[in-house]
Design an enzyme around this catalytic site. Structure first.
Site, PDB file in Angstrom:
ATOM      1  N   LYS A   1      -9.404   7.682   2.755  1.00  0.00           N
ATOM      2  CA  LYS A   1     -10.147   6.123   2.684  1.00  0.00           C
ATOM      3  C   LYS A   1     -12.011   6.027   3.332  1.00  0.00           C
ATOM      4  O   LYS A   1     -12.434   4.943   2.697  1.00  0.00           O
ATOM      5  CB  LYS A   1      -9.035   4.975   3.294  1.00  0.00           C
ATOM      6  CG  LYS A   1      -7.973   5.070   2.594  1.00  0.00           C
ATOM      7  CD  LYS A   1      -7.064   4.503   3.370  1.00  0.00           C
ATOM      8  CE  LYS A   1      -5.866   4.227   2.391  1.00  0.00           C
ATOM      9  NZ  LYS A   1      -4.474   5.221   2.568  1.00  0.00           N
TER      10      LYS A   1
ATOM     11  N   CYS B   1       0.985  -1.208   0.645  1.00  0.00           N
ATOM     12  CA  CYS B   1      -0.044   0.047  -0.265  1.00  0.00           C
ATOM     13  C   CYS B   1       1.169   1.283   0.000  1.00  0.00           C
ATOM     14  O   CYS B   1       0.416   1.922  -0.493  1.00  0.00           O
ATOM     15  CB  CYS B   1      -1.247  -0.245   0.983  1.00  0.00           C
ATOM     16  SG  CYS B   1      -1.645  -1.504   1.128  1.00  0.00           S
TER      17      CYS B   1
ATOM     18  N   GLU C   1      -1.264   4.900  14.212  1.00  0.00           N
ATOM     19  CA  GLU C   1      -0.977   5.975  12.988  1.00  0.00           C
ATOM     20  C   GLU C   1      -1.285   7.650  14.123  1.00  0.00           C
ATOM     21  O   GLU C   1      -0.388   8.353  13.957  1.00  0.00           O
ATOM     22  CB  GLU C   1      -1.818   6.227  11.646  1.00  0.00           C
ATOM     23  CG  GLU C   1      -1.314   7.224  11.254  1.00  0.00           C
ATOM     24  CD  GLU C   1      -1.776   7.540  10.025  1.00  0.00           C
ATOM     25  OE1 GLU C   1      -1.447   7.991   8.826  1.00  0.00           O
ATOM     26  OE2 GLU C   1      -2.456   6.572   9.799  1.00  0.00           O
TER      27      GLU C   1
ATOM     28  N   HIS D   1      -2.753   7.683   7.044  1.00  0.00           N
ATOM     29  CA  HIS D   1      -3.074   6.178   6.075  1.00  0.00           C
ATOM     30  C   HIS D   1      -4.354   5.821   6.318  1.00  0.00           C
ATOM     31  O   HIS D   1      -5.455   5.108   5.768  1.00  0.00           O
ATOM     32  CB  HIS D   1      -2.087   5.777   6.496  1.00  0.00           C
ATOM     33  CG  HIS D   1      -2.219   4.398   5.946  1.00  0.00           C
ATOM     34  ND1 HIS D   1      -1.915   3.756   4.156  1.00  0.00           N
ATOM     35  CD2 HIS D   1      -1.667   2.655   5.995  1.00  0.00           C
ATOM     36  CE1 HIS D   1      -2.284   2.292   3.662  1.00  0.00           C
ATOM     37  NE2 HIS D   1      -2.016   1.596   5.531  1.00  0.00           N
TER      38      HIS D   1
ATOM     39  N   PHE E   1       1.692  -3.291   4.000  1.00  0.00           N
ATOM     40  CA  PHE E   1       2.294  -4.540   4.318  1.00  0.00           C
ATOM     41  C   PHE E   1       3.494  -5.311   4.381  1.00  0.00           C
ATOM     42  O   PHE E   1       4.132  -4.741   3.269  1.00  0.00           O
ATOM     43  CB  PHE E   1       1.818  -6.132   4.000  1.00  0.00           C
ATOM     44  CG  PHE E   1      -0.322  -6.063   4.152  1.00  0.00           C
ATOM     45  CD1 PHE E   1      -0.630  -5.261   5.230  1.00  0.00           C
ATOM     46  CD2 PHE E   1      -0.821  -6.794   3.820  1.00  0.00           C
ATOM     47  CE1 PHE E   1      -2.220  -5.492   6.349  1.00  0.00           C
ATOM     48  CE2 PHE E   1      -1.888  -7.365   4.343  1.00  0.00           C
ATOM     49  CZ  PHE E   1      -2.578  -6.374   5.678  1.00  0.00           C
TER      50      PHE E   1
ATOM     51  N   HIS F   1      -9.920   1.418   0.351  1.00  0.00           N
ATOM     52  CA  HIS F   1      -8.821   1.807   0.564  1.00  0.00           C
ATOM     53  C   HIS F   1      -7.953   1.130  -1.087  1.00  0.00           C
ATOM     54  O   HIS F   1      -8.154  -0.218  -0.780  1.00  0.00           O
ATOM     55  CB  HIS F   1      -7.831   0.344   1.420  1.00  0.00           C
ATOM     56  CG  HIS F   1      -6.419   0.599   1.723  1.00  0.00           C
ATOM     57  ND1 HIS F   1      -5.444   0.751   0.664  1.00  0.00           N
ATOM     58  CD2 HIS F   1      -5.817   0.126   3.286  1.00  0.00           C
ATOM     59  CE1 HIS F   1      -4.614   0.913   1.601  1.00  0.00           C
ATOM     60  NE2 HIS F   1      -4.482   0.388   2.506  1.00  0.00           N
TER      61      HIS F   1
END
Length: 409
Positions: free
Chosen positions: A332, A161, A311, A301, A396, A337
Site C-alpha cells: 500500500k 477492506c 498489526e 494490511h 471497518f 489503499h
C-alpha cells in the site's frame, strides 16, 4: 489451485506492469484528477488508475452504462480468464460448476453521487433507470458471470477492506467442499469521488501530505499520518487440482489457508492487542497445516495509520521469533489503499512473491517507529525463497481475513 490472475491498478493496467513497478518501488500517488479537489478538501491526493480503456473489455453501450467499479472489475476478470486459458466455460466442465465471488466495499459510489445530483437538481424523473443495477455492490459479480456464462456459486462479499480477501477465501472453500470445479474471485473499488474523500478526511483517516503525494503513504514509519486512497481491481481463477491438471493449465500457486474473524470491538479501530488479526492468522495457519517456521513473507494490511503498530504486535504474537526472520511488507506504500479490492491485489502480490522469490519494498520509510520493529523491506526489493506467504486484510466493522498462499512445485 490458482491458474489465472488479472490486475488493474494505480501502477499499471495489467499484471506485468503492476508487478514490475512494485518491485521497482514506484509510487502510484498524485494529485486527484477524477474531480476538482479544491482547498476545501483536507486530502487532495490519491492513487488513481491511469489511462484505463474500458473499450478493451466491453462495447460503448456497456461502458456508458456500467459504473467505473464494474469496468475495472471486468478488466481484471478478463485478464484472469485469459491468463488461465479460458474464453468461457471450458469443454468438459458444466457451467454450473464454474462460479464467481467478487467483492466491493462500497460499489458504484460515483453513480450514486451523479444520480443523487440529478435527483436534487432535476427531480426524480431524471434519475437513470440503470441507477440501481449500476450502483449495487454485487453487480460486478453478476456481470462477470454473464460475460462468461458462469452459473456456479455467484455472489458479492461486502466487508469493507476485507471484501476481496473474503471473496478469494470463500471461492477456495467452494472448490474444496465440492460446490464448484472452478471459481473466479477478487474485487474492485472505484471510490475516488468527492463524497468518499470528504467522508474519510472528516474521520481524519487519510494523509494530508498534499504537497508531496508520492511520499504520503508510509506504512510503519514514525511520521505516518493516514492512508492514501486507491482504486483498481484484482481477479484470480481457482480450480480443483484434477481439473487444472487435466487441461494442462499452468498452476501459479495454491491458496492453502483461510482465516477469518471479527473484533467485536469498535466500528473503525482494531483492539489494542490485535486479537482479531491474531485469530485470523492463526486460523489460516491451522487451515494450511502450517507452523510459524513455514512462513517466509507477510503482505501486511499496513495502511500507513496508527493501526500499523497493532498489526505488527499481532504478527509477533502469532509468529513469535519467526516474525523477526521474515519480511513483513506493505505494498500500500505504492498502490495506496484499494479498500475492497486491496485483498485481491495483495493476494496476487503474494502469489508472485512465492513464484519468483521477490518481495516488493515498503517505500517512504524515513524514521523508525519503536513499535514497528520488524523487517519491512525498507531498503528495496528483497530476493529470497518464499514457500508460504500470509496476506492480511482488515476492514471497518472489525472484519479480519488472512490468506495463506503456498508456492507450487
Amino acid at each position: 489451485m490458482i491458474t489465472g490472475v488479472g490486475v488493474v491498478s494505480p501502477l499499471g493496467n495489467d499484471v506485468p506492469t503492476t508487478w514490475a513497478n512494485l518491485l521497482a518501488g514506484v509510487s502510484g500517488a498524485d494529485t486527484i484528477r477524477a474531480f476538482e479537489a479544491t482547498q476545501d478538501f483536507a486530502t487532495r491526493i490519491a492513487c488513481e488508475v491511469k489511462d484505463f480503456d474500458p473499450l478493451l473489455y466491453m462495447d460503448k453501450r456497456d461502458s456508458r452504462r456500467f459504473d467505473r467499479v464494474s469496468q475495472l472489475a471486468l478488466g481484471a476478470a478478463a485478464q484472469a480468464m485469459e491468463s488461465a486459458g479460458f474464453d468461457g466455460v471450458p469443454g468438459g466442465m458444466e457451467p454450473h460448476r464454474f462460479g464467481v465471488v467478487f467483492g466491493s466495499g462500497i460499489g458504484g459510489i460515483a453513480t450514486f453521487e451523479e444520480q443523487h445530483r440529478k435527483l436534487i437538481e432535476q427531480g426524480p424523473n431524471r434519475v437513470s433507470p440503470f441507477f440501481v443495477p449500476m450502483f449495487i455492490p454485487d453487480i460486478s459479480a453478476g456481470l462477470i458471470s454473464m460475460r462468461w456464462g458462469l452459473q456456479g456459486p455467484n455472489y458479492a462479499t461486502v466487508s469493507a477492506c476485507a471484501s476481496s480477501a473474503h471473496a478469494i477465501g470463500d471461492a477456495a472453500r467452494h472448490i474444496r467442499h465440492g460446490d464448484a470445479d472452478a471459481m473466479l474471485a477478487g474485487g474492485a473499488e472505484a471510490t475516488i469521488t468527492p463524497m468518499t474523500i470528504a467522508g474519510f478526511a472528516s474521520m481524519k483517516a487519510m494523509s494530508t501530505r498534499n504537497d508531496d503525494p508520492q511520499h504520503a503513504s508510509r506504512p510503519f514509519d514514525l511520521h505516518r499520518d493516514g492512508f492514501v486512497i486507491g482504486e483498481g481491481s484484482g481477479a484470480i481463477v481457482l480450480e480443483a487440482l484434477e481439473i487444472a491438471e487435466a487441461r494442462g493449465a499452468e498452476i501459479l500457486a495454491e491458496v492453502v489457508g483461510y482465516g477469518l474473524s471479527g473484533d467485536a470491538y469498535h466500528i473503525t479501530a482494531p483492539p489494542p492487542d490485535g486479537y482479531g488479526a491474531q485469530n485470523a492468522m492463526r486460523m489460516a495457519l491451522r487451515y494450511a497445516g502450517a507452523e510459524p517456521a513455514d512462513v517466509d513473507y507477510v503482505n501486511a494490511h499496513g495502511t500507513s495509520t496508527m493501526a500499523d503498530a497493532i498489526e505488527t504486535l499481532a504478527i509477533k504474537q502469532v509468529l513469535g521469533a519467526r516474525a523477526y526472520e521474515i519480511v513483513v511488507g506493505s505494498t500500500k506504500s505504492m498502490t495506496g489503499h484499494l479498500l475492497g479490492a486491496a485483498g485481491a491485489l495483495e493476494a496476487i502480490v503474494s502469489i508472485f512473491a512465492c513464484r519468483e522469490g521477490k518481495i516488493p519494498p515498503t517505500i517512504n520509510f524515513e524514521e523508525p517507529d519503536p513499535a514497528c520493529d520488524l523487517d519491512y523491506a525498507h531498503g528495496g526489493m528483497v530476493e529470497r525463497p518464499v514457500r508460504l506467504a500470509l496476506s492480511n486484510s482488515f476492514g471497518f466493522g472489525g472484519h479480519n481475513v488472512c490468506l495463506a498462499i503456498r508456492r507450487w512445485g
